[in-house]
Design an enzyme around this catalytic site. Structure first.
Site, mmCIF file in Angstrom:
data_model
loop_
_atom_site.group_PDB
_atom_site.id
_atom_site.type_symbol
_atom_site.label_atom_id
_atom_site.label_comp_id
_atom_site.label_asym_id
_atom_site.label_seq_id
_atom_site.Cartn_x
_atom_site.Cartn_y
_atom_site.Cartn_z
ATOM 1 N N LYS A 1 -17.345 -0.741 6.435
ATOM 2 C CA LYS A 1 -17.745 -1.710 5.410
ATOM 3 C C LYS A 1 -19.258 -1.769 5.190
ATOM 4 C CE LYS A 1 -17.276 -6.437 3.886
ATOM 5 N NZ LYS A 1 -16.638 -7.741 4.063
ATOM 6 N N GLU B 1 0.805 -1.223 0.000
ATOM 7 C CA GLU B 1 0.000 0.000 0.000
ATOM 8 C C GLU B 1 0.836 1.269 0.000
ATOM 9 O OE1 GLU B 1 -0.576 -2.627 1.891
ATOM 10 O OE2 GLU B 1 -2.681 -3.209 1.720
ATOM 11 N N MET C 1 24.470 8.316 1.769
ATOM 12 C CA MET C 1 24.354 9.593 2.481
ATOM 13 C C MET C 1 24.660 9.403 3.962
ATOM 14 S SD MET C 1 24.034 12.747 2.109
ATOM 15 C CE MET C 1 23.099 13.471 0.767
ATOM 16 N N PHE D 1 -11.398 -7.313 14.188
ATOM 17 C CA PHE D 1 -10.355 -7.786 13.278
ATOM 18 C C PHE D 1 -10.036 -6.693 12.243
ATOM 19 C CE2 PHE D 1 -9.185 -9.973 9.255
ATOM 20 C CZ PHE D 1 -7.928 -10.384 9.668
ATOM 21 N N GLN D 2 -8.758 -6.390 12.116
ATOM 22 C CA GLN D 2 -8.266 -5.363 11.192
ATOM 23 C C GLN D 2 -8.884 -3.989 11.444
ATOM 24 O OE1 GLN D 2 -8.348 -7.029 7.167
ATOM 25 N NE2 GLN D 2 -6.309 -7.867 7.590
HETATM 26 C C1 LIG Z 1 12.487 5.430 4.975
HETATM 27 C C2 LIG Z 1 13.787 6.057 5.312
HETATM 28 N N1 LIG Z 1 14.617 5.498 6.224
HETATM 29 C C3 LIG Z 1 15.793 6.079 6.518
HETATM 30 C C4 LIG Z 1 16.176 7.241 5.921
HETATM 31 C C5 LIG Z 1 17.514 7.883 6.284
HETATM 32 N N2 LIG Z 1 18.424 7.918 5.111
HETATM 33 C C6 LIG Z 1 18.564 9.023 4.359
HETATM 34 S S1 LIG Z 1 19.594 8.800 3.061
HETATM 35 C C7 LIG Z 1 19.885 7.216 3.510
HETATM 36 C C8 LIG Z 1 20.794 6.342 2.681
HETATM 37 C C9 LIG Z 1 20.248 6.090 1.343
HETATM 38 O O1 LIG Z 1 21.017 5.104 0.714
HETATM 39 P P1 LIG Z 1 20.803 4.760 -0.810
HETATM 40 O O2 LIG Z 1 19.363 4.665 -1.131
HETATM 41 O O3 LIG Z 1 21.637 3.592 -1.137
HETATM 42 O O4 LIG Z 1 21.327 6.065 -1.555
HETATM 43 P P2 LIG Z 1 22.786 6.741 -1.621
HETATM 44 O O5 LIG Z 1 22.847 7.746 -0.516
HETATM 45 O O6 LIG Z 1 23.796 5.655 -1.465
HETATM 46 O O7 LIG Z 1 22.805 7.391 -2.951
HETATM 47 C C10 LIG Z 1 19.187 6.880 4.666
HETATM 48 C C11 LIG Z 1 19.247 5.569 5.335
HETATM 49 C C12 LIG Z 1 15.269 7.818 4.997
HETATM 50 N N3 LIG Z 1 15.517 8.991 4.389
HETATM 51 N N4 LIG Z 1 14.108 7.216 4.696
#
Ligand SMILES: Cc1ncc(C[n+]2csc(CCOP(=O)(O)OP(=O)(O)O)c2C)c(N)n1
Lengths: 163, 581
Positions: free
Chosen positions: B163, B51, B487, B113-114
């Protein structure tokens, strides 16, 4: 600064939780909150007391206004207004305390609305400050229970909050 | 008089509203509605695999078209799975209508439920929400939801439908309201003329002006007027991450993005400006750096449709509440009038200002001289995005996830049109890119729709590869493969002594080429710099298949510039691993 914000909102389920939720979500204070339906059954009037500097109060009023359920809003503290709060206070009343409580209630124009052999229940209406002073004035008399309604308010003169 | 069941009303109302796609997933509480879809709907329904993806796909559609995206999910886990996507849309002010099933009315509150309190859970992340109390309310509530979602400052609206109210046997009169007016919700339609006059007087006198424009200009359809105004005045323009494309990326007056990973010239121009015309922005902390040090000499004009955005973090000297298109139109005509009556901008001062900006550009501008080239022999992510930009002539829809790849895609792809750069700026939701791309590609089948991603992000909604197979959605996925949560690693390099706490995958990554092949798609791997252009060309030439481009890049590259925080101002930046301002 303390502000009294009063608003009209749709009398719909969920409307109150949106207002209250906004305060916790954005970290604003609520000192008191008071809400009831108006003469028009489709609308509720909500009055709340909050504290914050000018910037915070501006944000609070803007964010409240943004809620889809909020119809109109006024910061009563910006103009001349009447502010009232109602208190019911149950106290221990024995011996000489009974006369003293009676005297104190008269001075504060409070009413004793329930009496037993050992307790008085006093009802009082006034500004929050006045209610506070009553509590102070009765000094060492034991307080058993305090119920306060929270502030409600209205602008003086011709000004109204209506649709 | 037409009698319809609640479930049929949902379908009919969506049709009457002109909905083009429903993104959803069935379950007990919405089965009556799904049966009505089976029997009566002309609207294509896209069955996602989770979803969350339904909300992002609807969101991508909404960002690309300006029309509300529509989501249909079941109660309980269906509804909670949609939450991240609703929050994503909320933070970026994206119009969306989410229909969630609910347990039967008489069971509400009994931990049935749900059952989940969807209104309660979603309350802080919706513009508004409704729970249907009687089937006959359905058309009116749906009309209201679309009206609220798409007017004023747009946002997601949730409609929770028990529902029993969609039961096929209970029929009621169906009338879809023509118009909608709410006494408690009346969005402004124009700006205050006096305030706009004040602003125009300031614009005509400015010596070091900057136009700082954001997502509000994209959402509010103000792009053309922004260009007209900026060009009449010869003012520099910078866009926020959300605003890219509102001003053409290739135009001389464009300074690039501003903020945490903003361009040197953009951040410096902001810091030294004497007048900032801020339009459809919210002075986000990712833009301002330390608020108390923000643009010390600037007078600020702030235009926004949401009064609560104005003076929220940075006080505006001239606040203007109104839709950006209406306000910009009035500004343009007032500037024209002023110019016709002989008034002029301070051309001499502007010349000096432009010289200074050009100097900044020459010193550290990302587009002036490529600063990322080195002799590592590795593919540089910046180069990948630049190549992509050249090959697609700056005209593709680029979606992204969150991380370094997102910032490279924001910095090195030059967006010439609004609604082409589609990313989760406010919430920063990893997993946004692929489903968002699906929503866009369905609407614009002839256009290139490319999801720029990382190994971390793509795996958050990778199951949607299956949806793409089912509905034949040939998006392109460009994975800037650095083998890290890049990052996170960058921050750990810069602030935590290179201690990579939980930011590596330790050889656990799948072979993405084989993985996408298993779904019936095409996988292409790029490992050497000399392969970059030909393989990208090859991938882009495949129009009718989903292509996953797994591009192996320098694992240690960082995104620059980067604001120095805490306590830095707009102009305090790291420019490379070793240079700072
Ligand atoms: C749902 C979610 N969880 C954690 C983060 C924190 N976060 C920001 S950038 C990042 C790393 C992203 O890694 P990747 O998708 O491999 O991209 P890259 O930075 O290597 O280009 C994380 C864990 C986030 N923005 N969103």
């Amino acid at each position: 600064m303390r502000h009294i914000i009063s608003l009209l909102m749709e009398n719909e389920p969920g409307a109150l939780s949106r207002v209250v939720g906004l305060f916790s979500q954005r970290g604003y204070n609520i000192e008191s909150l008071n809400v009831a339906v108006t003469d028009d059954a489709t609308m509720s009037r909500l009055t709340l007391v909050t504290v914050g500097d000018e910037r915070v109060i501006e944000q609070i009023t803007k964010q409240l206004n943004k809620l889809v359920d909020v119809i109109k809003l006024v910061d009563l503290t910006e103009g001349a207004h009447i502010e009232r709060e109602m208190m019911l206070i149950k106290v221990r009343a024995l011996g000489a305390q009974r006369a003293e409580l009676k005297r104190c209630s008269d001075i504060f124009r409070a009413q004793i609305v329930d009496v037993t052999s050992s307790t008085f229940t006093v009802q009082m209406v006034g500004t929050s400050e006045k209610l506070d002073s009553f509590i102070q004035a009765i000094g060492d008399i034991a307080i058993l229970e305090v119920v306060r309604s929270g502030v409600s308010g209205i602008a003086r003169g011709e000004k109204t909050l209506s649709v | 008089m037409e009698l319809l069941s609640g479930g049929e009303m949902v379908v009919r109302a969506l049709q009457d509203e002109g909905v083009e796609f429903i993104f959803g997933y069935p379950g007990g509480a919405v089965l009556h509605i799904y049966d009505a879809i089976f029997n009566h709907s002309d609207i294509p329904h896209i069955l996602v695999r989770h979803e969350q993806a339904a909300t992002h796909a609807a969101d991508g559609y909404a960002r690309a078209t300006g029309k509300p995206g529509v989501v249909l999910v079941t109660s309980g886990p269906g509804a909670t799975n949609a939450i991240t996507g609703i929050a994503t849309a909320y933070m970026d002010s994206i119009p969306m209508v989410v229909l969630s099933g609910q347990v039967q009315s008489h069971l509400i509150g009994e931990d049935a439920f749900q059952e989940t309190d969807m209104l309660g859970i979603s309350r802080p992340i919706v513009k508004h929400s409704f729970q249907v109390k009687h089937a006959s309310e359905i058309p009116g509530i749906i009309k209201k939801a679309f009206y609220i979602a798409s007017t004023g400052r747009p946002g997601p609206v949730v409609i929770d439908i028990p529902k029993d109210l969609t039961n096929p046997h209970d029929k009621y009169e169906y009338v879809y309201p023509e118009e909608m007016r709410l006494r408690s919700y009346q969005p402004v339609t124009k700006g205050h003329t006096g305030q706009i006059r004040k602003a125009v007087n300031l614009l005509m006198k400015a010596r070091r002006p900057v136009i700082y424009s954001g997502g509000g200009v994209v959402q509010g359809g103000g792009s053309e007027l922004l260009v007209e105004l900026a060009q009449m005045l010869n003012f520099p323009v910078t866009n926020t991450l959300m605003g890219l494309g509102a001003y053409p990326g290739e135009d001389r007056q464009f300074l690039g993005m501003l903020g945490m990973h903003g361009f040197y010239e953009a951040n410096n121009a902001m810091h030294h400006s004497d007048l900032i015309l801020a339009i459809g922005v919210r002075f986000d902390d990712r833009v301002t750096n330390t608020v108390s040090k923000f643009c010390p000499d600037a007078t600020i004009i702030h235009v926004d449709v949401d009064p609560a955005s104005i003076s929220k973090t940075v006080a505006a000297h001239v606040p203007i509440v109104g839709p950006v298109d209406a306000v910009l139109a009035e500004m343009v005509s007032q500037v024209k009038e002023a110019m016709a009556s002989g008034e002029k901008t301070d051309e001499e001062a502007l010349k000096v200002w432009w010289d200074r900006i050009d100097e900044w550009r020459a010193q550290h501008g990302l587009w002036h001289t490529p600063r990322y080239k080195d002799d590592s022999g590795l593919i540089k992510p910046q180069e990948v995005i630049e190549e992509l930009w050249r090959l697609t002539k700056g005209e593709a829809f680029i979606t992204s996830d969150v991380g370094q790849h997102q910032m490279y895609a924001a910095q090195y792809y030059r967006y010439n049109k609004p609604r082409r750069w589609i990313n989760s700026g406010g919430l920063g939701t990893m997993g946004f890119g692929l489903p968002a791309a699906m929503g866009i590609k369905l609407k614009f089948p002839e256009d290139d729709v490319i999801c720029v991603t990382g190994e971390g992000s793509i795996q958050m909604n990778i199951q949607e590869l299956s949806t793409c197979t089912q509905y034949d959605i040939p998006v392109k996925i460009l994975n800037l493969h650095n083998g890290y949560l890049g990052m996170v690693k960058q921050w750990q390099d810069m602030q935590y002594g290179g201690r990579y706490s939980q930011s590596t995958y330790e050889k656990s990554l799948p072979d993405f080429v084989k993985l996408v092949e298993a779904y019936g798609h095409v996988g292409i791997r790029i490992t050497k710099p000399e392969e970059l252009r030909p393989k990208l060309e090859e991938a882009l030439a495949i129009k009718d298949r989903l292509v996953f481009i797994d591009c192996m890049i320098d694992p240690h590259e960082h995104v620059y510039p980067m604001h120095i925080a805490p306590n830095g101002s707009m102009r305090d930046m790291w420019l490379s691993k070793t240079e700072r301002t």
